[in-house]
Design a protein around this motif. Structure first.
Motif, PDB file in Angstrom:
ATOM      1  N   GLU A 126       0.861  -1.181   0.000  1.00  0.00           N
ATOM      2  CA  GLU A 126       0.000   0.000   0.000  1.00  0.00           C
ATOM      3  C   GLU A 126       0.898   1.232   0.000  1.00  0.00           C
ATOM      4  N   THR A 127       0.303   2.364  -0.355  1.00  0.00           N
ATOM      5  CA  THR A 127       1.093   3.589  -0.439  1.00  0.00           C
ATOM      6  C   THR A 127       0.419   4.706   0.366  1.00  0.00           C
ATOM      7  N   VAL A 128       1.255   5.533   0.982  1.00  0.00           N
ATOM      8  CA  VAL A 128       0.729   6.712   1.664  1.00  0.00           C
ATOM      9  C   VAL A 128       1.585   7.909   1.256  1.00  0.00           C
ATOM     10  N   ALA A 129       0.921   8.983   0.865  1.00  0.00           N
ATOM     11  CA  ALA A 129       1.619  10.222   0.506  1.00  0.00           C
ATOM     12  C   ALA A 129       1.103  11.323   1.416  1.00  0.00           C
ATOM     13  N   LEU A 130       2.005  12.115   1.956  1.00  0.00           N
ATOM     14  CA  LEU A 130       1.562  13.218   2.809  1.00  0.00           C
ATOM     15  C   LEU A 130       0.759  14.225   1.986  1.00  0.00           C
ATOM     16  N   LEU A 131       1.262  14.537   0.790  1.00  0.00           N
ATOM     17  CA  LEU A 131       0.622  15.558  -0.037  1.00  0.00           C
ATOM     18  C   LEU A 131       0.308  15.012  -1.418  1.00  0.00           C
ATOM     19  N   ASP A 132      -0.719  15.559  -2.022  1.00  0.00           N
ATOM     20  CA  ASP A 132      -1.104  15.171  -3.374  1.00  0.00           C
ATOM     21  C   ASP A 132      -1.497  16.425  -4.140  1.00  0.00           C
ATOM     22  N   LYS A 133      -0.949  16.558  -5.357  1.00  0.00           N
ATOM     23  CA  LYS A 133      -1.355  17.660  -6.237  1.00  0.00           C
ATOM     24  C   LYS A 133      -2.052  17.041  -7.441  1.00  0.00           C
ATOM     25  N   PRO A 134      -3.337  16.661  -7.273  1.00  0.00           N
ATOM     26  CA  PRO A 134      -4.035  15.897  -8.325  1.00  0.00           C
ATOM     27  C   PRO A 134      -4.068  16.616  -9.676  1.00  0.00           C
ATOM     28  N   ILE A 135      -4.088  17.930  -9.648  1.00  0.00           N
ATOM     29  CA  ILE A 135      -4.195  18.687 -10.901  1.00  0.00           C
ATOM     30  C   ILE A 135      -2.958  18.530 -11.788  1.00  0.00           C
ATOM     31  N   ARG A 136      -1.857  18.108 -11.189  1.00  0.00           N
ATOM     32  CA  ARG A 136      -0.594  17.961 -11.915  1.00  0.00           C
ATOM     33  C   ARG A 136      -0.390  16.566 -12.523  1.00  0.00           C
ATOM     34  N   ARG A 137      -1.329  15.668 -12.278  1.00  0.00           N
ATOM     35  CA  ARG A 137      -1.096  14.266 -12.631  1.00  0.00           C
ATOM     36  C   ARG A 137      -0.903  14.026 -14.116  1.00  0.00           C
ATOM     37  N   GLU A 138       0.109  13.209 -14.451  1.00  0.00           N
ATOM     38  CA  GLU A 138       0.370  12.812 -15.839  1.00  0.00           C
ATOM     39  C   GLU A 138       0.170  11.323 -16.053  1.00  0.00           C
ATOM     40  N   VAL A 139       0.245  10.543 -14.991  1.00  0.00           N
ATOM     41  CA  VAL A 139      -0.061   9.108 -15.097  1.00  0.00           C
ATOM     42  C   VAL A 139      -1.181   8.794 -14.111  1.00  0.00           C
TER      43      VAL A 139
END
Ligand code: IMP
Ligand code: MG
Length: 183
Positions: A126-139
């Motif tokens: 499983e993965t955990v990320a403190l921050l996510d910038k969904p608008i920047r996603r390329e994959v």
């Protein structure tokens, strides 16, 4: 580029981060309840503060390992080509694994690392990320847990750097350049 003058505006306080990590830890404990020994894998270098706080909040038997992948140089642009600079020390075949990342931005880094680690056939990953910038996603990638979704801003602090600086700030702040007009 690293020479441009900037200030840092606080975006997420140390207190808010700590509270969110408590919540994440409870969810992660529930997901991995009964695990023999969870392998918590921190992606160097940005996750070092987050992983330190997260593992101390986890009421589970844990082992800590690190992996370093490159995607950024000293600037603000992702190279999109992910290389493994430092691999895990331990084997993860048949193990329960939690990958800990600072930020999911384009998604290339974590996507690549997850594919690489899944090929080693962990029992669960499983993965955990403190921050996510969904608008920047390329994959097409989404962490199993995210601390905070943030807008398209370049952030520093709490382990995260700009040109290797500001990792020691206790909060997450956004970089604002002062040599040009910005709203
Ligand atoms: P991705 O491969 O584009 O998802 O990038 C993920 C990596 O880029 C993160 O692990 C960070 O090291 C770095 N990164 C992305 N956004 C920022 C930022 O706002 N500040 C500092 N580093 C960032
Ligand atoms: Mg990183």
């Amino acid at each position: 580029m690293g020479q441009r003058p900037y200030v840092i505006d606080q975006m997420i306080s140390a207190k808010a981060i700590a509270a969110r990590i408590e919540g994440l830890a409870r969810e992660i404990e529930a997901e991995f309840a009964g695990t023999d020994k969870l392998v918590v894998v921190g992606l160097l270098r940005g996750s070092f503060v987050f992983i330190a706080d997260l593992v101390r909040e986890l009421d589970l038997p844990v082992e800590v390992d690190f992996l370093e992948a490159s995607s950024y140089g000293d600037g603000m642009e992702s190279s999109r080509e992910v290389r493994i600079l430092k691999d895990l020390r331990g084997k993860i075949g048949g193990r329960d694994v939690l990958v800990v990342e600072d930020i999911v931005d384009t998604g290339h880094t974590l996507n690549h690392v997850v594919q690489l680690l899944r090929a080693r056939e962990p029992r669960q990953l499983e993965t955990v990320a403190l921050l996510d910038k969904p608008i920047r996603r390329e994959v097409d990638f989404k962490a199993d847990w995210t601390g905070f979704e943030i807008p398209d801003e370049f952030v520093v602090g709490y382990g995260i750097d700009y040109a290797q600086r500001n990792r020691n700030l206790p909060f997450i702040g956004k970089v604002r350049f002062t040599d040009e007009n910005q709203g």
